[in-house]
Design a protein around this motif. Structure first.
Motif, short mmCIF file in Angstrom:
data_model
loop_
_atom_site.label_atom_id
_atom_site.label_comp_id
_atom_site.label_asym_id
_atom_site.label_seq_id
_atom_site.Cartn_x
_atom_site.Cartn_y
_atom_site.Cartn_z
N THR A 69 63.60 -54.83 89.69
CA THR A 69 63.54 -55.42 88.34
C THR A 69 62.07 -55.55 87.96
OG1 THR A 69 63.61 -57.66 89.23
CG2 THR A 69 65.72 -56.72 88.47
N THR A 71 59.94 -58.11 86.43
CA THR A 71 58.95 -59.16 86.68
C THR A 71 58.37 -59.07 88.09
OG1 THR A 71 60.00 -60.55 85.01
CG2 THR A 71 58.56 -61.67 86.58
N ILE A 91 63.30 -62.10 87.25
CA ILE A 91 63.24 -61.79 85.81
C ILE A 91 62.91 -63.03 84.99
CG2 ILE A 91 64.60 -60.99 83.85
CD1 ILE A 91 66.33 -59.39 85.87
N HIS A 125 55.99 -59.83 80.20
CA HIS A 125 57.12 -60.30 80.99
C HIS A 125 56.72 -61.02 82.29
CE1 HIS A 125 61.65 -59.57 81.92
NE2 HIS A 125 61.37 -60.80 81.52
N HIS A 209 77.07 -57.17 76.87
CA HIS A 209 77.12 -58.42 77.63
C HIS A 209 75.82 -59.16 77.41
CE1 HIS A 209 74.83 -56.42 80.93
NE2 HIS A 209 75.60 -55.39 80.66
N ASP A 320 58.68 -49.40 86.45
CA ASP A 320 58.74 -50.76 87.02
C ASP A 320 60.02 -51.02 87.81
OD1 ASP A 320 60.54 -50.97 84.87
OD2 ASP A 320 59.97 -53.04 84.46
N ASN A 321 61.00 -50.16 87.63
CA ASN A 321 62.24 -50.21 88.42
C ASN A 321 63.09 -49.01 88.02
OD1 ASN A 321 62.74 -52.80 86.20
ND2 ASN A 321 64.24 -51.16 86.15
N ASP A 327 72.79 -51.90 79.91
CA ASP A 327 72.06 -53.11 80.28
C ASP A 327 72.23 -54.16 79.19
OD1 ASP A 327 70.67 -54.43 82.27
OD2 ASP A 327 68.70 -53.79 81.59
N TYR A 351 68.23 -53.24 89.78
CA TYR A 351 68.90 -54.35 90.47
C TYR A 351 69.34 -54.03 91.90
CZ TYR A 351 69.59 -55.58 85.51
OH TYR A 351 69.40 -55.81 84.17
C1 NG6 Z 1 68.99 -59.16 82.71
C2 NG6 Z 1 69.56 -58.73 81.37
C3 NG6 Z 1 69.17 -57.30 81.13
C4 NG6 Z 1 67.67 -57.12 81.24
C5 NG6 Z 1 67.17 -57.65 82.56
C6 NG6 Z 1 65.67 -57.63 82.68
C7 NG6 Z 1 71.69 -59.79 80.70
C8 NG6 Z 1 73.20 -59.80 80.84
N1 NG6 Z 1 71.02 -58.86 81.37
O1 NG6 Z 1 69.28 -60.49 82.94
O2 NG6 Z 1 69.60 -56.89 79.87
O3 NG6 Z 1 67.02 -57.80 80.20
O4 NG6 Z 1 67.58 -58.98 82.71
O5 NG6 Z 1 65.21 -56.34 82.75
O6 NG6 Z 1 71.16 -60.62 79.99
S1 NG6 Z 1 63.76 -56.09 83.32
O7 NG6 Z 1 63.60 -54.64 83.37
O8 NG6 Z 1 62.85 -56.70 82.41
O9 NG6 Z 1 63.74 -56.66 84.65
#
Ligand code: NG6
Ligand code: CA
Length: 510
Positions: A69, A71, A91, A125, A209, A320-321, A327, A351
């Motif tokens: 992920t 962060t 995150i 972020h 979602h 970054d992932n 998503d 994830y």
């Molecule tokens: C998750 C979010 C996803 C995305 C991710 C962060 C929901 C259900 N899902 O919690 O959409 O935002 O966080 O992504 O809210 S990242 O690439 O910044 O880590």
């Protein structure tokens, strides 16, 4: 004789003995998978500029980010320390305070000491503002990047599916009208506040979602906000803005060595590329956004060429992932995927601690310095840039800094016989989650929290339970399908112990 010595002195003080200080541009894509570029095997669309970058430099087949992920990968990239060693590095929510304590040594600090001008432009972020207080959206957003080593920043503060949709430039929301203050919160601010639930039929892209709170630009987000109308941007314009600000900053800083962290938001959700990229591929907005980041890379290469800096600039392209299809928004990524394999021949993606989570595109180019057309199997990771670059420019690294960042500069520059890492810990999200531990061709998986496969990239979420430990041979089984732990008890025991030691000892670097 005197003339000879003074000549020697002049030489030693400048070119001969001084460390070489190339400009460094790290382009970090968001959620871009190993198989998402044409140079990495994508067949359904073209990424000519990134392909060119790879052809003129080194394309890594074992290039990693440290987490699956955003962060924690960004945390580790800037601090050179595995995020799982630190609390609150999962995150970050919309109102997170800065999660890198300002006394932490960062890559920007050390390069700054070496005389570099430093900037981050794009997605942050990593939180803004003080612990327990969080961001003061109408005041000074401190501490932020400037307090941890960056001279300049132009940011999307969180990630674009989270509120608010405003730019932050050097600790202030840009174009904020004091008569229309920005309010950001977790609870609906009023009964009649329109949300993705109450006004779902008005949305230009539906949610699947989460992501159903405040609506901006026809898209509902995570979290609520009001006000700051003049400061708000359009999702469609983000990539253009990053490029514009980067070109300006490069032009202003071309006479000093510079370090630019170009933190693209592509191809994170909501995937809303500029109108001119919408529909350019058959795969929908996900792949259209890949073409958009490819364009950004081309623009940065052009900017460097125009300033005559190509021979003095190291480009690093990474992600970054790994990838994810759904998503949280109905953008047809899955429906239009066809045969495209976003994780290439690996399993998993965002994830997950399967290879697809962290093994991602990784390219270096330095014209005149790196021999073009190389493909390297050496293991390198975004976490290593801190130590590799600092050492290269002749900086001492404090004892308590960059705890897990190794010097792999030889491998990054494609030096003959140079080695990358001999081991790497991969993580999913935050502290105490799940781990991947790669040592040579062996890969140990350790599932401490979610004991499921958790493979969201494939056509359907595969939540098959898994044992706490699994062992794979990446050479014969890159897709991590055959758990060979029972057949290799000695190797498993050794890897378990080594991983535990790395977790307990608090550092990799001796
Ligand atoms: C998750 C979010 C996803 C995305 C991710 C962060 C929901 C259900 N899902 O919690 O959409 O935002 O966080 O992504 O809210 S990242 O690439 O910044 O880590
Ligand atoms: Ca991401």
């Amino acid at each position: 004789m005197i003339r000879f010595f003074s000549l020697l002195f002049a030489l030693s003080a400048t070119s001969v003995f001084a460390a070489e200080k190339p400009n460094v541009i790290v382009i970090m894509a968001d959620d871009l998978g190993f198989g998402d570029l044409s140079c990495y095997g994508a067949n359904d669309f073209e990424t000519p500029y990134i392909d060119q970058l790879a052809a003129e430099g080194i394309q890594f087949t074992s290039g990693y980010c440290s987490a699956s992920t955003c962060t924690p990968t960004r945390y580790s990239f800037l601090t050179g320390t595995y995020a799982f060693r630190r609390p609150n590095t999962g995150i970050a929510p919309p109102s997170s305070p800065l999660i890198i304590p300002h006394e932490t040594t960062t890559i920007a600090d050390v390069l700054g000491k070496a005389g570099y001008k430093t900037a981050v432009i794009g997605k942050w972020h990593l939180g803004l503002g003080e612990k327990e207080k969080g961001p003061d959206w109408n005041g000074e957003l401190k501490p932020g990047p400037r307090e941890i080593g960056f001279d300049y920043n132009f940011l999307l503060p969180t990630t674009n599916d989270r509120v608010p949709q405003v730019y932050v430039e050097n600790s202030r929301v840009k174009n904020l009208d004091p008569n229309d203050p920005l309010w950001v919160g977790r609870k609906k601010p009023s009964e009649d506040h329109p949300t993705g639930i109450t006004h779902r039929d008005t949305l230009k892209m539906d949610w699947t979602h989460g992501h159903n709170s405040t609506i901006h630009n026809g898209i509902s987000r995570i979290g609520f906000y009001t006000g700051g109308m003049k400061a708000r941007f359009r999702d469609e314009d983000l990539a253009d803005e990053w490029v514009k600000q980067s070109k300006k900053w490069i032009a202003q800083n071309k006479d000093d060595p510079f370090f630019l962290f170009f933190a693209s938001h592509d191809i994170h959700v909501p995937r809303i590329p500029h109108e001119r990229f919408q529909g350019v591929t058959r795969l929908g907005f996900r792949a259209d956004s890949i073409v958009q980041i490819d364009w950004c890379v081309g623009e940065l290469m052009k900017a460097v060429d125009e300033q005559g800096l190509a021979e003095n600039t190291l480009f690093v392209f990474c992600s970054d992932n790994g990838p994810v299809m759904d998503d949280g928004y109905a953008d047809e990524a899955l429906e239009k995927l066809g045969d495209h394999r976003a994780s290439g021949h690996f399993s998993g993606g965002k994830y997950s601690v399967y290879e697809g989570g962290t093994r991602t595109p990784f390219i270096t180019r330095w014209t005149g310095k790196i021999k073009p057309g190389q493909v390297s199997d050496e293991v390198v990771c975004t976490i290593d840039l801190a130590t590799s670059l600092s050492k290269y420019v002749g900086q001492e690294i404090p004892e308590n800094a960059f705890l897990d960042s190794l010097d792999v500069m030889g491998a990054l520059l494609g030096k003959e016989g140079a080695k990358g890492r001999d081991h790497l810990v991969q993580q999913d999200n935050g502290k105490g989650g799940n781990y991947g531990f790669r040592v040579g061709d062996w890969k140990l998986q350790r599932h401490d929290s979610k004991k499921t496969r958790n493979l969201v990239v494939e056509k359907k979420l595969d939540n098959t339970p898994v044992p706490q430990f699994q062992l794979f041979n990446l050479e014969t089984d890159p897709a991590e399908k055959n758990n060979v732990i029972d057949a290799n008890p000695k190797i498993a025991k050794d890897l378990k112990a080594r991983l535990q030691k790395l977790l307990d000892s608090g550092r990799t670097r001796s």
